[in-house]
Design an enzyme around this catalytic site. Structure first.
Site, PDB file in Angstrom:
ATOM      1  N   GLN A  42       0.805  -1.218   0.025  1.00 59.41           N
ATOM      2  CA  GLN A  42       0.113   0.106  -0.114  1.00 59.41           C
ATOM      3  C   GLN A  42       0.842   1.084  -0.036  1.00 59.41           C
ATOM      4  OE1 GLN A  42      -3.093   0.791  -0.310  1.00 59.41           O
ATOM      5  NE2 GLN A  42      -3.852  -1.139  -0.717  1.00 59.41           N
ATOM      6  N   SER A  43       1.976   1.185  -0.510  1.00 60.50           N
ATOM      7  CA  SER A  43       2.809   2.236  -0.742  1.00 60.50           C
ATOM      8  C   SER A  43       2.372   3.489  -1.576  1.00 60.50           C
ATOM      9  CB  SER A  43       4.218   1.922  -1.490  1.00 60.50           C
ATOM     10  OG  SER A  43       5.037   3.180  -1.931  1.00 60.50           O
ATOM     11  N   ASN A  44       2.251   4.522  -0.807  1.00 61.50           N
ATOM     12  CA  ASN A  44       1.753   6.040  -1.238  1.00 61.50           C
ATOM     13  C   ASN A  44       2.982   6.531  -2.393  1.00 61.50           C
ATOM     14  OD1 ASN A  44      -0.381   6.791   0.418  1.00 61.50           O
ATOM     15  ND2 ASN A  44       1.164   6.783   2.152  1.00 61.50           N
ATOM     16  N   CYS A  83       4.646   4.446  -4.447  1.00 63.47           N
ATOM     17  CA  CYS A  83       4.454   3.672  -5.594  1.00 63.47           C
ATOM     18  C   CYS A  83       3.606   3.866  -6.369  1.00 63.47           C
ATOM     19  CB  CYS A  83       4.609   2.157  -5.355  1.00 63.47           C
ATOM     20  SG  CYS A  83       6.024   1.529  -4.929  1.00 63.47           S
TER      21      CYS A  83
END
Ligand SMILES: *Cc1c(COP(=O)(O)O)cnc(C)c1O
Length: 336
Positions: A79-81, A83
């Site tokens: 859930q990387s912001n 990426c």
């Protein structure tokens, strides 16, 4: 004014800056010596590109473009912001984006991952164990693309390296103008730290501009010692890459590591309660992975009198809305 390397105009700046007066009044009914609390809304740097990463990506993607690379490879949690911002900007600028994601939670197509998929990023998933060899994984994909004659541009987790550091140096200049406009001289700048690049940029920027303000980072993973080394390393890499002299001994690298909670990406119910309180009082939505924890830590430290000598303090809202949407059931909200 800093002399910047090439950058793309991607972030919607300047972002809003104002005082959270209703929240301050609310806090003053509960404890003494509450400083005036200001917010810098870097969650408003864009809709799909919301958050702090786009400021770093202005410089990173300019470098990618100049180098003639057509493929961007980067990494992060599922859930990387960061990426998600790369996926969106890749589609916007015509890069192929390949994301290397750590399976720290279920890979459901919600929140950030939904946007990654929607904007056509290629996604490779790795267990936390496999992810410990991240350097080799990057190497593998770089070779994979070069075998077919394509060079790829590698962005480390969070976009935190010498190039990305310019993003938050530039934000410090913007804040300096906010302070002049509001006629204030805040003594603390508080924010969440994860991969250290925001902290490095703010710390270096504030030092080079001789600002009174001290940068206080609240960790969401690792510990203060880790961030000291990571921030110093990023700044030393920057010094080397751009040949600009900095007295690194004078840098004040301050990290609070008492409010990480159960672990990266996992927040206590008290953080979700605070997210609801701030949303209701101010219309500002924090997230459970980064800003909610940092804000919670700041409020706890205010209650403990740690900021009793401060008149004005600033909270930098670094985004995270899509991460909140991926954990929305934990807000425990119902429509009767
Ligand atoms: C990445 C991120 C941070 C931390 O920034 P770093 O530069 O990685 O330390 C803080 N808040 C949000 C919402 C983020 O996505």
């Amino acid at each position: 004014m800093f002399v910047y390397p090439d950058r793309l105009n991607l972030a919607q700046t300047p972002t809003p800056f104002y005082a959270l007066d209703r929240l301050c009044s609310h806090l003053r009914t509960k404890c003494d010596s509450v400083p005036r609390l200001w917010i810098k809304r870097d969650d408003s740097t864009g809709c799909l590109t919301s958050g702090n990463k786009v400021r770093k990506l202005e410089f990173l993607l300019a470098e990618a473009k100049n180098s003639g690379c057509k493929i961007i490879i980067t990494s992060g949690g599922v859930q990387s912001n960061h990426c998600r911002a790369v996926a969106v900007l890749g589609a916007q600028l015509g890069f192929k984006v390949h994301l290397l994601l750590r399976l720290d939670r279920n890979p459901e197509p919600i929140g950030n991952l939904l946007i990654d998929q929607l904007t056509g990023a290629e996604i490779s998933l790795y267990s936390a164990e496999e992810f410990k060899q991240l350097d080799q994984i990057f190497d593998h994909w770089e070779k994979h693309y070069s075998a077919s004659g394509a060079t790829s541009y590698i962005i480390p987790t969070g976009g935190s390296n010498a190039t990305g550091l310019w993003g938050y140096m530039s934000a410090v200049e913007e804040l300096q103008q906010d302070f002049v406009r509001e006629n204030i001289a805040p003594s603390k700048l508080i924010h969440a730290t994860g991969s250290g690049g925001t902290q490095a940029g703010l710390t270096l920027g504030a030092s080079l501009l001789d600002l009174e303000i001290r940068v206080h980072a609240y960790a969401v993973c690792d510990n203060a010692d880790y961030f000291y080394r990571k921030v110093l390393q990023d700044i030393q890499d920057w010094v080397k890459k751009y040949s600009i002299a900095v007295d690194t001994k004078k840098l004040d690298i301050i990290t609070h590591d008492k409010y990480i909670g159960p672990g990266y990406g996992i927040a206590d119910p008290a953080v979700f309660d605070l997210i609801k309180t701030v949303a209701k009082l101010e219309g500002v939505v924090l997230d459970p992975v980064y800003t909610g924890k940092a804000f919670y830590g700041m409020i706890e430290d205010i209650k403990q009198g740690k900021f009793k000598d401060d008149q004005d303090i600033v909270f930098l809202h670094t985004g995270g809305l899509f991460g909140l949407l991926a954990q929305q059931q934990l807000l425990d909200l119902q429509v009767d």
